[in-house]
Scaffold this active site. Structure first.
Site, mmCIF file in Angstrom:
data_model
loop_
_atom_site.group_PDB
_atom_site.id
_atom_site.type_symbol
_atom_site.label_atom_id
_atom_site.label_comp_id
_atom_site.label_asym_id
_atom_site.label_seq_id
_atom_site.Cartn_x
_atom_site.Cartn_y
_atom_site.Cartn_z
ATOM 1 N N TYR A 75 0.822 -1.216 0.000
ATOM 2 C CA TYR A 75 0.000 0.000 0.000
ATOM 3 C C TYR A 75 0.857 1.268 0.000
ATOM 4 O O TYR A 75 0.344 2.374 -0.067
ATOM 5 C CB TYR A 75 -0.886 0.015 1.261
ATOM 6 C CG TYR A 75 -2.085 -0.902 1.191
ATOM 7 C CD1 TYR A 75 -1.953 -2.245 0.860
ATOM 8 C CD2 TYR A 75 -3.360 -0.415 1.466
ATOM 9 C CE1 TYR A 75 -3.050 -3.081 0.800
ATOM 10 C CE2 TYR A 75 -4.472 -1.240 1.407
ATOM 11 C CZ TYR A 75 -4.306 -2.570 1.075
ATOM 12 O OH TYR A 75 -5.391 -3.390 1.008
ATOM 13 N N HIS A 89 -9.715 -2.454 6.269
ATOM 14 C CA HIS A 89 -9.396 -3.744 5.642
ATOM 15 C C HIS A 89 -10.093 -4.853 6.414
ATOM 16 O O HIS A 89 -10.347 -4.715 7.614
ATOM 17 C CB HIS A 89 -7.871 -3.974 5.659
ATOM 18 C CG HIS A 89 -7.406 -5.010 4.662
ATOM 19 N ND1 HIS A 89 -7.588 -6.357 4.851
ATOM 20 C CD2 HIS A 89 -6.781 -4.883 3.460
ATOM 21 C CE1 HIS A 89 -7.095 -7.020 3.815
ATOM 22 N NE2 HIS A 89 -6.604 -6.139 2.940
ATOM 23 N N ASP A 91 -10.196 -8.329 8.503
ATOM 24 C CA ASP A 91 -9.187 -8.747 9.493
ATOM 25 C C ASP A 91 -8.444 -10.019 9.063
ATOM 26 O O ASP A 91 -7.605 -10.534 9.789
ATOM 27 C CB ASP A 91 -9.814 -8.926 10.886
ATOM 28 C CG ASP A 91 -10.851 -10.040 10.925
ATOM 29 O OD1 ASP A 91 -11.079 -10.686 9.871
ATOM 30 O OD2 ASP A 91 -11.431 -10.262 12.002
ATOM 31 N N GLN A 98 -0.313 -12.148 3.648
ATOM 32 C CA GLN A 98 -0.590 -10.709 3.544
ATOM 33 C C GLN A 98 -0.177 -9.927 4.797
ATOM 34 O O GLN A 98 -0.259 -8.701 4.804
ATOM 35 C CB GLN A 98 -2.069 -10.498 3.282
ATOM 36 C CG GLN A 98 -2.476 -10.887 1.883
ATOM 37 C CD GLN A 98 -3.807 -10.263 1.522
ATOM 38 O OE1 GLN A 98 -3.970 -9.054 1.545
ATOM 39 N NE2 GLN A 98 -4.772 -11.088 1.207
ATOM 40 N N ILE A 125 -19.526 -15.413 2.995
ATOM 41 C CA ILE A 125 -19.337 -15.050 1.587
ATOM 42 C C ILE A 125 -18.020 -14.289 1.437
ATOM 43 O O ILE A 125 -17.777 -13.301 2.115
ATOM 44 C CB ILE A 125 -20.524 -14.235 1.014
ATOM 45 C CG1 ILE A 125 -20.222 -13.814 -0.438
ATOM 46 C CG2 ILE A 125 -20.893 -13.023 1.847
ATOM 47 C CD1 ILE A 125 -21.409 -13.756 -1.317
ATOM 48 N N ASP A 205 8.822 -40.587 -29.127
ATOM 49 C CA ASP A 205 8.593 -39.144 -29.284
ATOM 50 C C ASP A 205 9.137 -38.684 -30.642
ATOM 51 O O ASP A 205 10.127 -37.951 -30.720
ATOM 52 C CB ASP A 205 9.300 -38.430 -28.107
ATOM 53 C CG ASP A 205 9.081 -36.936 -28.111
ATOM 54 O OD1 ASP A 205 8.155 -36.464 -28.799
ATOM 55 O OD2 ASP A 205 9.860 -36.229 -27.434
HETATM 56 C C1 SPV Z 1 8.653 -32.444 -24.356
HETATM 57 O O1 SPV Z 1 8.295 -32.399 -23.171
HETATM 58 O O2 SPV Z 1 8.190 -33.249 -25.170
HETATM 59 C C2 SPV Z 1 9.662 -31.489 -24.857
HETATM 60 C C3 SPV Z 1 10.694 -30.995 -23.951
HETATM 61 O O3 SPV Z 1 9.636 -31.209 -26.032
HETATM 62 S S1 SPV Z 1 12.055 -32.022 -24.123
HETATM 63 O O4 SPV Z 1 11.638 -33.383 -23.826
HETATM 64 O O5 SPV Z 1 13.074 -31.569 -23.194
HETATM 65 O O6 SPV Z 1 12.531 -31.926 -25.489
HETATM 66 MG MG MG Z 2 8.498 -32.482 -27.210
#
Ligand code: SPV
Ligand code: MG
Length: 433
Positions: A75, A89, A91, A98, A125, A205
């Site tokens: 503040y 404010h 309480d 805070q 509330i 992947d």
């Molecule tokens: C994922 O999580 O698929 C990413 C990040 O692309 S990494 O695995 O670090 O490439």
């Molecule tokens: Mg990825």
């Protein structure tokens, strides 16, 4: 006429606010310090309504004489400017996070003999309860989508955690910790990782799990959560395909997509140079970014460009050159990746980038450089920290351990201590009973 000051967020005005404002008006002329988005962010309370909408509501309340912005949870600035005779404010700030703001107010008021008046907190509330109930109703795709940009404006740094199914989504939605100083910390959003979504489907992947399958996961996650999601779109595919991905993600309410500047058969970055990986040219990748930006409908959706130069040992100069080129092409943010344990190259990148660009959000994924804390990233000038795979990495060893124990002991008794109780799992999801 005595001067009275009330600092509030007033996102969803209710009887509790009216009680405080009525009390305030008894003491004199009321100035409301209306919390800006930045001030709200400091309290981890991101309002649904923007500043002007909240102001419009308050302007119609007869108890209030003036409304001014309060740009910090502290503040101090406004109190020094106004030097009110009274601050009013609830309480509730006597305890918890805070408390430090209350102590500061008391010290300031002492300088001019001002008084702090505290009104009993409305337990029946209050804004927290109202917001919890709203959360239970779910969220629209547009409200979820816009939340990431709002959070980026409100907070210095965002904490994002990986999700690969609805249950991990619920963990990101609900996990919270109370820190030593009373601050309650939560995650700001979710990361749909190509690695963990593919792995949980038993696939590598390598972009083998297509967008439709990835969206099935996301739809399940969105059914039970309200937080924003950042989508890992791998290379984004061909620019013509990326255009469709952007449209689809935007439609379902995803907030941001990250594409990486690799081309050909994508392998996970953490393999580094162990596997053959090719970086795209700057020209091609800029074209892809432009293609995505061109088809985007809302202002809220973000396309974030991920730079693989450090992963592929192409050097810092190349990484920085690409960052600025991608931003020129329209990228809304930069993700810089590294597979080193030592964070030096990340620190150097952020420094080099921030010398020229103070505002564009920087995203990091500290899977390898995991000693750096959120606060240290924030100090550096990083805006988004993604914990990219930890939910799945935590789940798998637990499941494998229990499976092996059942095989070994020919019964499940010995595995029980590694499992949550039946009572706990029955009660985990509300509405099960
Ligand atoms: C994922 O999580 O698929 C990413 C990040 O692309 S990494 O695995 O670090 O490439
Ligand atoms: Mg990825």
């Amino acid at each position: 006429m005595k001067k009275v000051y009330v600092g509030i967020i007033a996102d969803l005005v209710h009887a509790g606010h009216i009680k405080i404002l009525k009390e305030a008006a008894k003491y004199g002329e009321v100035t409301v310090g209306l919390f800006t988005l930045k001030a709200c962010g400091e309290l981890n309370d991101i309002p649904y309504l923007d500043y002007n909408k909240r102001k419009e509501v308050l302007e119609n309340l007869s108890m209030i004489k003036n409304i001014i912005p309060q740009d910090s949870a502290s503040y101090k600035d406004n109190l020094l400017k106004i030097q009110p005779d009274f601050v009013i404010h609830g309480d509730d700030w006597q305890f918890g996070y805070q408390k430090k703001y209350r102590t500061e107010v008391l010290e300031l008021l002492r300088q001019w003999n001002g008084k702090l008046i505290e009104v009993p907190y409305s337990h029946d509330i209050n804004e927290i309860k109202v917001k919890e109930n709203i959360k239970k109703l779910g969220i629209t795709s547009t409200a979820r989508q816009s939340r990431l940009k709002k959070l980026l404006k409100a907070k210095k740094v965002l904490k994002i955690l990986e999700v690969h199914n609805a249950l991990s989504g619920l963990i990101v939605e609900n996990a919270s910790e109370v820190l030593e100083d009373g601050e309650i910390v939560t995650f700001d959003g979710m990361w749909s990782s190509s690695l963990t979504d593919s792995t949980s489907k038993g696939k590598p992947d390598i972009e083998a799990v297509d967008t439709t399958a990835r969206l099935t996961t996301i739809n399940e996650i969105f059914e039970v959560t309200t937080k924003p999601l950042i989508y890992d779109a791998d290379t984004g595919g061909k620019p013509e395909h990326f255009e469709f991905t952007v449209k689809t993600l935007e439609r379902v309410g995803v907030s941001a997509v990250i594409i990486e500047d690799k081309t050909g058969l994508k392998k996970n970055s953490l393999f580094g140079t162990e596997v053959e990986q090719t970086q795209d040219t700057i020209e091609n990748f800029c074209y892809k970014i432009r293609s995505g930006k061109k088809v985007q409908i809302t202002d809220d959706f973000m396309i974030i460009a991920r730079i693989e130069s450090l992963i592929l040992d192409k050097g810092m100069e190349d990484a920085l050159k690409r960052a600025f080129a991608y931003i020129d092409a329209g990228a809304d943010g930069i993700m810089i990746h590294s597979r080193k344990k030592d964070p030096t190259e990340i620190i150097n990148f952020v420094k080099g980038f921030r010398e020229k660009d103070k505002n564009t959000p920087i995203v990091v994924v500290p899977t390898s450089f995991n000693t750096v804390t959120i606060d240290e990233f924030s100090e550096m000038g990083v805006n988004v920290v993604i914990y990219a795979n930890h939910m799945l990495r935590a789940a798998y060893p637990g499941m494998m351990k229990v499976a092996k124990s059942i095989l070994k002991h020919k019964r499940s008794l010995e595995a029980e201590p590694d499992c949550m109780s039946i009572k706990a799992i029955l009660e985990l999801i509300p509405g099960t009973k």
